[in-house]
Design an enzyme around this catalytic site. Structure first.
Site, short mmCIF file in Angstrom:
data_model
loop_
_atom_site.label_atom_id
_atom_site.label_comp_id
_atom_site.label_asym_id
_atom_site.label_seq_id
_atom_site.Cartn_x
_atom_site.Cartn_y
_atom_site.Cartn_z
N GLY A 265 0.80 -1.22 0.00
CA GLY A 265 0.00 0.00 0.00
C GLY A 265 0.83 1.27 0.00
CB ALA A 266 1.71 3.70 1.60
CG MET A 267 8.26 2.33 2.89
SD MET A 267 8.07 1.02 4.13
CE MET A 267 9.19 1.64 5.38
CD GLU A 268 6.61 2.42 7.93
OE1 GLU A 268 5.92 2.08 6.96
OE2 GLU A 268 7.01 1.62 8.79
CG HIS A 301 -0.94 2.73 8.50
ND1 HIS A 301 -1.42 1.81 9.41
CD2 HIS A 301 0.29 2.31 8.15
CE1 HIS A 301 -0.50 0.88 9.60
NE2 HIS A 301 0.55 1.15 8.84
CD GLU A 302 2.14 3.85 5.25
OE1 GLU A 302 3.21 3.71 5.87
OE2 GLU A 302 1.37 2.90 5.00
CG HIS A 305 4.21 3.63 10.38
ND1 HIS A 305 4.31 2.73 11.42
CD2 HIS A 305 3.68 2.93 9.33
CE1 HIS A 305 3.85 1.55 11.02
NE2 HIS A 305 3.45 1.63 9.77
N1 B3K Z 1 5.69 -0.67 6.67
C1 B3K Z 1 5.18 -0.84 5.34
C2 B3K Z 1 5.12 -2.26 4.90
C3 B3K Z 1 6.40 -2.80 4.38
C4 B3K Z 1 6.19 -4.18 3.78
C5 B3K Z 1 7.47 -4.82 3.39
N2 B3K Z 1 7.26 -6.07 2.71
C6 B3K Z 1 3.85 -0.21 5.16
C7 B3K Z 1 3.05 -0.03 6.37
O1 B3K Z 1 2.68 -0.95 7.07
O2 B3K Z 1 2.77 1.08 6.71
ZN ZN Z 2 2.32 0.21 8.78
#
Ligand code: B3K
Ligand code: ZN
Length: 897
Positions: A265-268, A301-302, A305
């Protein structure tokens, strides 16, 4: 190509601190698609808290070694191999410079540095950083980063990395550079860079303490008209974290970048969140109400984080739920507050219902299969396989239980103490639990079992009313588990289960609750009982007549409740429970019971008949104007086919489909006029608004339309759907109309949908996210005697717009068919399974993470009917024989074990 084929099992018990620390990381990138040169300078020293190591192993994958220097002098006491570098004769503190090359243009794994749409992006979590340069690729190594990016200026005008921008400038030969510095120490999984032709929507806000912050949403130029909602969501998220948790944005700027090739979905990444376009881009023409809600949730969500994950991070990957469970809980609360604020119970309940539905459908299933693991796993082969429903969704339930036990204020005290103790550290789930315990002066030793025991606990309820003493006793018996192969081999023990309950009298009113031994009834008519023993009885006093129990209100713990309600009692709860979650729950229990009975009859070939009490209860909900449309839609939606199939002693998707279709047709006929009225009353004329109220109306309107399409005489539904398609001013209406036309065509074997499908394709040809919907609605359509959906899917695989390398596109067609069309996927001839095996193998060679997700769709094979079980087994064996990646191997080997 995936060369990570080694299948060493990593155990939580083997954790050891890193042998060296890396205080600063200076990275220089000379970006070019076919060959990017990375120069990394690491200030390192021995870790005083670790055993003295003779050698240093730095991880590296798919990297070409160029040169190394130690404290400025050439360094040769090292060996480059396929897993990285082994270095020897190192002093106690030194500066190591490593030069290497990688090939982002050929990187189809979308992990590490890669090219998408001609631009550069990175994805480092969990272990992608060592595909960029050699490193101690583990979250407990935290460093300050200084990054210089150099690239051709015309091709890559925008150069972004984490933190604050220090300097930009031109270089010879049409190149330019940018220098970035991240003032906060971070683990390498939070590193990111982006380079390319992008434009941004910008906004400046003042944070709570009065500092100016620059917010940017970066996209490709044609998508700038779809960024407003993401920006608004980001601002709302920033405000919400300030008010609810006292947490402020800590950087001068915060960037979101959209990319269309993305594994999840996305990355923080710190200050530079990278998002799948699906969770950023939204405008009324291209995005549905659900898409709007997802964008808000994922942006939140991101952003959240930044504190829960980035400022305080994980010591090791077994602690993943420390950040993910907590951050999912935070995004759920954010969405609930956005929908209804703290006190709008009905609006909050709709969000809660949606979350619980996902948990029960996907996490309970995971817990019952070969991938079952505790919220804090004990072992893994490929960590990317453990970004699971258990770690995320059950993890969020575990966090929610603290709040249920201590209240909002008590939970906030615990969070404050957690940050006070651990800001800037890499910590464990135990550290979080201790902060909550200490801030609330509670011993939470027993609560630890929620982290270490897998499986869905079952709470069996017995009640007894004593008319002579006016006493009502509620006995709760818990069975944790079942035990799973992953868990430590100790016996499962009773959990601390917060069990919220209310008692309802014959008029439907909540009774005051006084437990034996208490002087007064509590102010609230919902009581959170704390179940800590295997079996406990709670006695309520002053109960004038036998009440009806409302059990596990608001789903106060992630457990299965077994209690023998009668059909009349469920109908009564559905009509009267003051807890909106449990009203919905009563309807689901009623529907599940009815549907499972019918599926059993269908499996035996017996004739089907619908219980009158069932349709009467549904009619009352549909006609109850005191309920919001959003709630009515949720309450009237039958449990999904996948969920129902899992509840059967032997999963039989065809029988479930037949039973569910039968009920839908009966409800369509019996409530025909009501559906028609609901359709008319819930039109939302005028400009589109993505508010929860309007979205709820559209949802109910579309449920009504889908029922009208089940009638024998489909003329009315067809007319409504055609008009709605043609007049739609938003994607929610247009897509729902298209789905209705497709299902009319499936039912009649006709061509009702063809013109609309063509029109839809032409209209949105240049909107990839909408074309994903075009593939998905076809892959999830109902089959018929004359149409096997697998044939449609195979044909679509050859469509020019299909592209296996793009995860969104692969998911829209292949995953939609394999995971969201059970009756067709589980065709008795095994055609679905053969297709699945082909696609897992094809994806495995391109993108192991995406392949492994698809591989999971057969993991519950042992629970199906014998014919299906055999077909699934054969397909799994085929994949096991051919899959190369560690990711897919772990999944299929566990499934076959
Ligand atoms: N922390 C990332 C997920 C990374 C997945 C790696 N395979 C997104 C999230 O949970 O916000
Ligand atoms: Zn997350």
């Amino acid at each position: 190509m995936a060369d990570s084929t080694s299948s060493t099992v990593i155990h939580r018990a083997d954790y050891a601190p890193p042998p060296f620390l890396i205080d600063t990381v200076t990275l220089e990138f000379d970006l070019a698609p076919a060959c990017t040169t990375v120069t990394s300078t690491l200030r390192m020293r021995r870790n005083p808290d670790a055993a003295r190591a003779g050698q240093l192993e730095l991880a590296g994958e798919q990297l070409e070694f160029v040169s190394a220097a130690l404290d400025g002098a050439p360094y040769t006491a090292l060996r480059a191999h396929e897993h990285g570098l082994t270095l020897e004769h190192l002093p106690d503190a030194f500066e190591l410079t490593l030069v290497g090359r990688c090939n982002p243009g050929q990187n189809t794994t979308l992990s590490g540095l890669y090219v998408s749409g001609g631009n550069f992006f990175t994805q480092c979590e969990a272990e992608g950083f060592h595909r960029i340069t050699w490193f101690l690729d583990r979250p407990d190594v935290m460093s300050a980063y200084h990054v210089t990016l150099r690239a051709d200026k015309a091709a890559y005008p925008v150069l972004l990395s984490n933190g604050n921008l220090l300097e930009t400038g031109d270089l010879p030969d049409g190149r330019h550079f940018a220098r970035w510095e991240d003032p906060f120490r971070k683990p390498c999984y939070l590193f990111a860079l982006v380079a390319g032709k992008l434009v941004a929507l910008e906004e400046r806000i003042r944070s709570r303490s009065g500092q100016t912050k620059l917010l940017q949403v970066w996209v490709e130029p044609q998508d700038l008209d779809k960024t407003r909602h993401a920006m608004d969501s980001l601002i709302h998220a920033i405000r919400w974290d300030e008010t609810r948790f006292g947490l402020e944005l800590d950087l001068e700027r915060f960037m979101i970048v959209a990319v269309s090739d993305f594994n999840m979905g996305a990355m923080e990444n710190k200050g530079l969140n990278i998002f799948n376009t699906k969770y950023v881009l939204a405008n009324p023409e291209t995005a549905t109400d659900t898409d709007f809600a997802h964008v808000e949730a994922v942006v939140g969500h991101e952003y959240f984080h930044n504190w829960t994950g980035n400022r305080v991070t994980c010591r090791d990957w077994f602690q993943l739920s420390l950040k993910e469970g907590l951050t999912v809980f935070r995004d759920q609360e954010f969405s609930a507050d956005m929908a209804g604020g703290e006190h709008n119970a009905a609006a909050r309940a709709t969000k809660r219902i949606e979350d619980v539905r996902v948990l029960r459908q996907a996490q309970f299933a995971e817990d019952a299969g070969p991938m079952a693991h505790p919220v804090r796993p004990e072992s893994y082969t490929e960590i990317n396989n453990f970004y699971t429903m258990t770690v995320y969704e059950k993890g969020a339930e575990v966090v929610r239980m603290y709040q249920t036990l201590f209240g909002r204020e008590g939970f906030r005290r615990g969070m404050d103490l957690y940050f006070q103790r651990h800001d800037g550290q890499a910590v464990t789930c135990d550290d979080f639990r201790h902060a909550l315990a200490d801030a609330n002066q509670r011993d939470l030793t027993q609560f630890e079992r929620w982290y270490s025991q897998a499986g869905t606990p079952r709470v069996t309820v017995d009640t007894h009313y004593d008319a002579a003493t006016y006493r009502y006793s509620v006995s709760l018996r818990q069975q944790p588990g079942p035990q799973t192969p992953d868990a430590a081999a100790r016996p499962l023990e009773p959990l601390l289960i917060p069990f919220a309950l209310g008692l309802i009298d014959a008029r439907g009113a909540d009774l005051p609750l006084r437990l034996a031994g208490e002087a007064h009834a509590a102010a609230s008519t919902t009581r959170v009982l704390e179940l800590t023993e295997a079996e406990q009885t709670f006695v309520f006093e002053d109960i004038a007549a036998r009440p009806l129990p409302s059990l596990l209100r608001n789903f106060s713990a992630p457990v299965i409740v077994a209690y023998d309600y009668s059909v009349d009692e469920l109908a009564f709860l559905l009509a009267h429970d003051s807890d909106p979650f449990n009203r919905w729950e009563a309807g689901q229990r009623l529907a599940t019971r009815e549907l499972l009975a019918l599926a059993g009859q269908a499996a035996r070939g017996a004739p089907l008949q619908l219980d009158d009490a069932f349709s009467a209860a549904f009619a009352r909900v549909l006609n109850d104007a005191t309920l919001t449309p959003a709630f009515r839609e949720l309450a009237l939606m039958l449990p999904s086919e996948a969920y129902l199939a899992e509840q059967m002693a032997e999963s039989n998707p065809a029988a479930v489909h037949q039973a569910r279709q039968f009920v839908r047709q009966r409800l369509a006929h019996e409530l025909r006029n009501e559906w028609r009225v609901a359709y008319e009353h819930n039109r939302t004329p005028g400009p589109y608004a993505a508010t929860p109220e309007a979205a709820g109306q559209r949802a109910l309107k579309h449920l009504a339309l889908s029922y009208l399409a089940e009638l024998d005489d489909t003329a009315d539904a067809e007319r409504l759907a055609r008009a709605q398609y043609a007049e739609a001013n938003n994607m929610t209406d247009r897509a729902a109309a298209l789905v209705t036309l497709i299902s009319l065509a499936a039912a009649s074997g006709g061509t009702q949908a063809e013109a609309a499908l063509d029109d839809f394709y032409r209209r949105f040809e240049n909107q990839p996210l909408v074309i994903d919907k075009w593939f998905a609605v076809q892959a999830t359509q109902r089959g018929s005697a004359t149409r096997n959906v697998i044939d449609v899917v195979r044909k679509l695989m050859t469509h020019p717009a299909f592209n296996l390398k793009n995860p969104n596109r692969a998911r829209s067609l292949i995953f939609s068919f394999c995971m969201a069309n059970p009756a067709q996927f589980h065709a008795a001839d095994g055609s679905g399974y053969a297709f699945w095996a082909e696609q897992v193998i094809a994806l495995d060679a391109l993108n192991p993470q995406v392949a492994a997700r698809l591989a999971r769709s057969l993991e519950l094979w042992r629970r199906f009917t014998p014919v299906l079980r055999e077909g699934m087994h054969a397909a799994l064996e085929k994949v096991a024989a051919q899959a190369k990646s560690r990711d897919v191997r772990e999944i299929v080997e566990k499934a076959l074990k």
